[in-house]
Design a protein around this motif. Sequence first.
Motif, PDB file in Angstrom:
ATOM      1  N   ARG A  83      48.795  30.316  31.007  1.00  0.00           N
ATOM      2  CA  ARG A  83      48.290  31.896  31.858  1.00  0.00           C
ATOM      3  C   ARG A  83      48.594  31.518  33.125  1.00  0.00           C
ATOM      4  O   ARG A  83      48.831  32.787  33.399  1.00  0.00           O
ATOM      5  CB  ARG A  83      46.773  30.922  31.671  1.00  0.00           C
ATOM      6  N   GLU A  84      48.800  30.985  33.851  1.00  0.00           N
ATOM      7  CA  GLU A  84      49.565  30.750  35.287  1.00  0.00           C
ATOM      8  C   GLU A  84      51.101  31.610  35.587  1.00  0.00           C
ATOM      9  O   GLU A  84      51.755  32.583  36.225  1.00  0.00           O
ATOM     10  CB  GLU A  84      49.626  29.540  35.602  1.00  0.00           C
ATOM     11  N   LEU A  93      54.328  36.839  35.952  1.00  0.00           N
ATOM     12  CA  LEU A  93      55.301  37.848  35.065  1.00  0.00           C
ATOM     13  C   LEU A  93      54.641  39.562  35.750  1.00  0.00           C
ATOM     14  O   LEU A  93      55.889  40.225  35.662  1.00  0.00           O
ATOM     15  CB  LEU A  93      55.155  37.797  33.355  1.00  0.00           C
ATOM     16  N   ALA A  94      53.006  39.233  36.181  1.00  0.00           N
ATOM     17  CA  ALA A  94      52.809  40.251  36.573  1.00  0.00           C
ATOM     18  C   ALA A  94      53.158  40.954  37.743  1.00  0.00           C
ATOM     19  O   ALA A  94      52.725  41.768  38.168  1.00  0.00           O
ATOM     20  CB  ALA A  94      51.083  40.220  36.291  1.00  0.00           C
ATOM     21  N   GLU A  95      54.168  39.957  38.781  1.00  0.00           N
ATOM     22  CA  GLU A  95      53.843  39.901  40.601  1.00  0.00           C
ATOM     23  C   GLU A  95      54.857  41.282  39.997  1.00  0.00           C
ATOM     24  O   GLU A  95      55.705  41.384  39.596  1.00  0.00           O
ATOM     25  CB  GLU A  95      54.008  39.289  40.975  1.00  0.00           C
ATOM     26  N   ILE A 107      63.984  37.656  38.139  1.00  0.00           N
ATOM     27  CA  ILE A 107      64.786  38.248  37.050  1.00  0.00           C
ATOM     28  C   ILE A 107      64.009  36.488  37.106  1.00  0.00           C
ATOM     29  O   ILE A 107      64.798  35.471  36.943  1.00  0.00           O
ATOM     30  CB  ILE A 107      66.647  37.939  36.281  1.00  0.00           C
ATOM     31  N   LEU A 108      62.927  35.874  35.906  1.00  0.00           N
ATOM     32  CA  LEU A 108      62.339  35.497  35.342  1.00  0.00           C
ATOM     33  C   LEU A 108      63.537  35.357  33.726  1.00  0.00           C
ATOM     34  O   LEU A 108      62.696  35.358  33.316  1.00  0.00           O
ATOM     35  CB  LEU A 108      60.922  35.145  35.282  1.00  0.00           C
ATOM     36  N   LEU A 109      63.736  33.836  33.835  1.00  0.00           N
ATOM     37  CA  LEU A 109      64.434  32.853  32.978  1.00  0.00           C
ATOM     38  C   LEU A 109      63.241  31.649  32.245  1.00  0.00           C
ATOM     39  O   LEU A 109      63.315  30.913  32.665  1.00  0.00           O
ATOM     40  CB  LEU A 109      66.113  32.440  32.723  1.00  0.00           C
ATOM     41  N   ALA A 129      52.824  40.320  25.966  1.00  0.00           N
ATOM     42  CA  ALA A 129      52.152  41.470  26.866  1.00  0.00           C
ATOM     43  C   ALA A 129      52.092  41.599  28.296  1.00  0.00           C
ATOM     44  O   ALA A 129      51.323  42.148  28.567  1.00  0.00           O
ATOM     45  CB  ALA A 129      50.621  41.079  25.729  1.00  0.00           C
ATOM     46  N   ALA A 130      52.307  40.893  29.406  1.00  0.00           N
ATOM     47  CA  ALA A 130      53.010  40.486  30.399  1.00  0.00           C
ATOM     48  C   ALA A 130      53.556  41.665  31.162  1.00  0.00           C
ATOM     49  O   ALA A 130      54.058  41.414  32.270  1.00  0.00           O
ATOM     50  CB  ALA A 130      52.472  38.524  30.995  1.00  0.00           C
ATOM     51  N   GLY A 131      54.450  41.719  29.491  1.00  0.00           N
ATOM     52  CA  GLY A 131      55.759  42.269  30.188  1.00  0.00           C
ATOM     53  C   GLY A 131      57.408  41.684  29.198  1.00  0.00           C
ATOM     54  O   GLY A 131      58.500  42.630  30.280  1.00  0.00           O
ATOM     55  N   ALA A 132      57.271  40.039  29.439  1.00  0.00           N
ATOM     56  CA  ALA A 132      58.260  39.396  29.030  1.00  0.00           C
ATOM     57  C   ALA A 132      59.110  40.237  28.079  1.00  0.00           C
ATOM     58  O   ALA A 132      58.490  40.565  26.872  1.00  0.00           O
ATOM     59  CB  ALA A 132      58.164  38.188  28.470  1.00  0.00           C
TER      60      ALA A 132
END
Length: 259
Positions: free
Chosen positions: A160-161, A166-168, A201-203, A221-224
Amino acid sequence: MSLPVFKVEPGRLAGLGPGAALTVTGPEARHAVTVRRLAPGERLELVDGAGTRATAELRAGDRDSMEVGVVAVTTEPARTPRLVLVQALAKGERDLMAVETATELGIDAVVPWQADRSIVRWKKERAAKSHEKWVHTVAAAAKQSRRAAWPEVLPLCTTRELTRLLAEPGTRALVLHEEAHEPLAGLPGVAGTPWEDTGRILLVVGPEGGIAPAELEALAAAGALPVRLGPEVLRSSTAGPAAVAVLSAALGRWAPGSR
């Protein structure tokens, strides 16, 4: 041969120039003088972990203290986009293996992830100690690879965190998944030109048992974007560093003359 590297506190190198004198104390000085047995006249490098590097000459040393004379100081600009490894906790310290190698390859930050299928659990009484172990692993790898800017180790996050990260704004996330159809190496905007509108970029790398379907749905759903590296299924300790290498090459980090 490369000069040995030792870390000083952030800000210690600010405003210094050729000819400046600096006293370094504590474990780093002890390692230089007692373990490495550097002698007066030998050169070394000091880094502050935030991108500043000083070439210096040892003037005198005694147990856990050394006096150095600064020869040159350079500051490496922060690289954009930042590469952040979100590494799921894994057994057998495979998570630490991934973090260590990714640090050597140039990752900018790491995030410990308590995934649903993570066998390892950071319970309240061990969370701080486990996080500190990640910090020490990153420090040792950054020093070994002679980095001036050391990766930040963010707090442990749940799924959840992670979706909130991801939404930032300015964030793009790529989830490494064996069943994904999109190849990482062929992503538009990566293979050829940098993602100029992206701050980081988050891997995202899952645990040994893989990312749970519900987690993958939440991340998507959060954009990943789910991506794959190749036909082989990699261990959790290998996937992240492999992705860092692919992106580093695609973003021009390893181009001639780059830092």
